[in-house]
Scaffold this motif. Structure first.
Motif, PDB file in Angstrom:
ATOM      1  N   TRP A 160       0.829  -1.200   0.000  1.00  6.37           N
ATOM      2  CA  TRP A 160       0.000   0.000   0.000  1.00  6.37           C
ATOM      3  C   TRP A 160       0.868   1.256   0.000  1.00  6.37           C
ATOM      4  N   ASN A 164       0.896   3.914  -2.999  1.00  2.58           N
ATOM      5  CA  ASN A 164       0.208   5.174  -2.736  1.00  2.58           C
ATOM      6  C   ASN A 164       1.078   6.319  -2.246  1.00  2.58           C
ATOM      7  N   ARG A 168       4.496   6.905  -6.429  1.00  2.00           N
ATOM      8  CA  ARG A 168       3.542   7.714  -7.193  1.00  2.00           C
ATOM      9  C   ARG A 168       4.252   8.596  -8.182  1.00  2.00           C
TER      10      ARG A 168
END
Length: 168
Positions: A160, A164, A168
Motif C-alpha cells: 500500500w 500510494n 507515485r
C-alpha cells in the motif's frame, strides 16, 4: 531563412526531448535495507520477536524490492546484514540517517529503510523512507497506520505504501 531556423529549432527540441527521455529512463540504484521492528506493545521486552516476525519483516523488504524493480526506475542493491549491524547495532531507525552513508559506500544512489511499529499483537504502523545517499536528504517518505492485522499483514502495508506514497 525562416525554414532553416524552423528546422534548427525543431532539431534542437527533438534532441532535448530524446535526451530528457533517456535521463528519465536510466534506473537509479537503491539499497534496500532489512526492515526493522520497533515493538511498542505491552509485550515488548517480554515476548521477543519470533520466526514469524522475522519472516514477515523479510517478506516486507522483498515486496519493496520487487515493486522498485518492477517500476523500471530503480536497480535494487541488497544490503549486507553484517555492514548494517556494524554501523547501527541498535537499528538504522536510531542512527540519524546513517543508511544513506552505508548505501553510498556500496555504490547506491538511494537508501530505503522500512520500520514496522507494533502497537499491539493485531495493530501496527509502518514507515518507509528513501534517502539520497549523497546528501542524506529524504527523496520519498511514506507512513501508514492501517492498523489492520498482525505480522502477516506487514507485506500488505508495504504494498500500500509503495503504491500510494513512494512510487507515485
Amino acid at each position: 531563412m525562416r525554414i532553416c531556423t524552423l528546422t534548427v529549432l525543431t532539431t534542437l527540441l527533438l534532441g532535448t526531448c530524446i535526451f530528457a527521455h533517456a535521463q528519465q529512463t536510466t534506473p537509479m540504484s537503491v539499497e534496500v535495507f532489512p526492515f526493522e521492528l520497533e515493538d511498542k506493545s505491552a509485550g515488548a521486552g517480554i515476548i521477543p520477536p519470533d520466526e514469524h516476525d522475522r519472516r514477515y519483516l523479510s517478506e516486507s523488504a522483498q515486496v519493496a524490492k520487487d515493486m522498485l524493480a518492477r517500476s523500471g526506475r530503480f536497480t535494487v542493491i541488497d544490503a549486507p546484514a553484517s555492514d548494517v549491524q556494524a554501523a547501527a547495532p541498535h537499528g538504522l531507525r536510531n542512527c540519524s540517517g546513517c543508511e544513506g552513508k552505508i548505501a553510498k559506500q556500496h555504490g547506491a544512489s538511494l537508501a530505503l529503510l522500512g520500520v514496522v511499529t507494533r502497537v499491539n499483537r493485531t495493530e501496527h504502523t509502518m514507515f518507509i523512507r528513501i534517502l539520497d545517499a549523497e546528501t542524506g536528504k529524504p527523496v520519498s517518505v511514506g507512513f501508514t497506520d492501517l492498523r489492520m492485522g498482525a505480522n502477516y499483514a506487514w507485506p500488505r502495508s508495504v504494498k500500500w505504501l509503495m503504491t500510494n506514497r513512494i512510487l507515485r
